[in-house]
Design a protein around this motif. Sequence first.
Motif, PDB file in Angstrom:
ATOM      1  N   SER A 167       0.581  -1.261  -0.020  1.00  0.00           N
ATOM      2  CA  SER A 167      -0.005  -0.098  -0.175  1.00  0.00           C
ATOM      3  C   SER A 167       0.898   1.230   0.178  1.00  0.00           C
ATOM      4  O   SER A 167       0.658   2.210  -0.929  1.00  0.00           O
ATOM      5  CB  SER A 167      -0.916   0.061   1.202  1.00  0.00           C
ATOM      6  N   LEU A 168       1.890   1.376   1.096  1.00  0.00           N
ATOM      7  CA  LEU A 168       2.878   2.508   0.897  1.00  0.00           C
ATOM      8  C   LEU A 168       3.413   2.668  -0.333  1.00  0.00           C
ATOM      9  O   LEU A 168       3.636   3.605  -1.066  1.00  0.00           O
ATOM     10  CB  LEU A 168       3.761   2.037   1.997  1.00  0.00           C
TER      11      LEU A 168
ATOM     12  N   MET B 152      -1.132   5.488   1.673  1.00  0.00           N
ATOM     13  CA  MET B 152       0.181   5.610   2.163  1.00  0.00           C
ATOM     14  C   MET B 152       0.153   5.540   3.504  1.00  0.00           C
ATOM     15  O   MET B 152       1.029   5.006   3.954  1.00  0.00           O
ATOM     16  CB  MET B 152       1.023   6.665   1.327  1.00  0.00           C
TER      17      MET B 152
ATOM     18  N   GLY C  69      -0.841   2.379   4.935  1.00  0.00           N
ATOM     19  CA  GLY C  69       0.113   1.342   4.678  1.00  0.00           C
ATOM     20  C   GLY C  69       1.237   1.250   5.454  1.00  0.00           C
ATOM     21  O   GLY C  69       1.669   0.277   6.513  1.00  0.00           O
ATOM     22  N   ALA C  70       1.688   2.449   5.878  1.00  0.00           N
ATOM     23  CA  ALA C  70       2.712   2.838   7.051  1.00  0.00           C
ATOM     24  C   ALA C  70       2.344   2.248   8.306  1.00  0.00           C
ATOM     25  O   ALA C  70       2.916   1.900   9.153  1.00  0.00           O
ATOM     26  CB  ALA C  70       3.284   4.150   6.753  1.00  0.00           C
TER      27      ALA C  70
ATOM     28  N   ILE D  62       9.493   7.659   7.793  1.00  0.00           N
ATOM     29  CA  ILE D  62       8.164   7.688   6.759  1.00  0.00           C
ATOM     30  C   ILE D  62       6.961   8.020   7.305  1.00  0.00           C
ATOM     31  O   ILE D  62       6.378   9.108   6.810  1.00  0.00           O
ATOM     32  CB  ILE D  62       8.212   6.399   6.123  1.00  0.00           C
ATOM     33  N   LEU D  63       6.632   7.490   8.497  1.00  0.00           N
ATOM     34  CA  LEU D  63       5.038   7.955   9.042  1.00  0.00           C
ATOM     35  C   LEU D  63       5.152   9.353   9.421  1.00  0.00           C
ATOM     36  O   LEU D  63       4.070  10.019   8.966  1.00  0.00           O
ATOM     37  CB  LEU D  63       5.196   6.887  10.472  1.00  0.00           C
TER      38      LEU D  63
ATOM     39  N   VAL E 197       4.930  11.268   6.082  1.00  0.00           N
ATOM     40  CA  VAL E 197       3.599  11.044   5.370  1.00  0.00           C
ATOM     41  C   VAL E 197       2.383  11.945   6.450  1.00  0.00           C
ATOM     42  O   VAL E 197       1.374  12.570   6.032  1.00  0.00           O
ATOM     43  CB  VAL E 197       3.334   9.816   5.189  1.00  0.00           C
TER      44      VAL E 197
ATOM     45  N   ARG F 188       0.089  14.949   4.957  1.00  0.00           N
ATOM     46  CA  ARG F 188      -0.942  14.303   4.471  1.00  0.00           C
ATOM     47  C   ARG F 188      -2.113  14.966   3.842  1.00  0.00           C
ATOM     48  O   ARG F 188      -2.804  14.705   2.829  1.00  0.00           O
ATOM     49  CB  ARG F 188      -1.500  13.344   5.593  1.00  0.00           C
TER      50      ARG F 188
ATOM     51  N   THR G  69      11.101   3.747   1.770  1.00  0.00           N
ATOM     52  CA  THR G  69      10.448   2.765   1.812  1.00  0.00           C
ATOM     53  C   THR G  69      11.136   1.656   0.988  1.00  0.00           C
ATOM     54  O   THR G  69      11.110   0.523   1.414  1.00  0.00           O
ATOM     55  CB  THR G  69       8.973   3.141   0.894  1.00  0.00           C
TER      56      THR G  69
END
Length: 117
Positions: A18-19, A41, A44-45, A81-82, A85, A89, A106
């Motif tokens: 998903s990410l 994204m 997914g994360a 990453i989180l 995003v 977002r 990723t």
Amino acid sequence: MDVLINVFVGLHIIGIASLLGGFLTQMKAIGAGTARFIPAMLHGALTMLVTGIILVGLREMDGGTLNHMKIGIKLLVLIVILALVYVKRDDEKVDKGVFGAVGGLTVLNIFIATLWT
């Protein structure tokens, strides 16, 4: 226990798909400068984070040995990453560098998982 671990490995892979899939669907938009972080994204994360923590717990309960350095580095990369995003977002456009960093991190996380033995 093996079946349960394999279920969570599958869910972990769905999270990474998903990410990464969200990143890859925005490739044309990156060139145009209109790329944005889509909800898939972020979800997914988050899925990767939750299933990863569960997997570590299940492996520990099963008596398996873990490479804590590898897990720590993967967790650190995922937290970056989180953070990227999550913070960006709601932006209509995300800077190419930030968007590329999320894609690169990723891919780095995938390679750490698969190549580090």
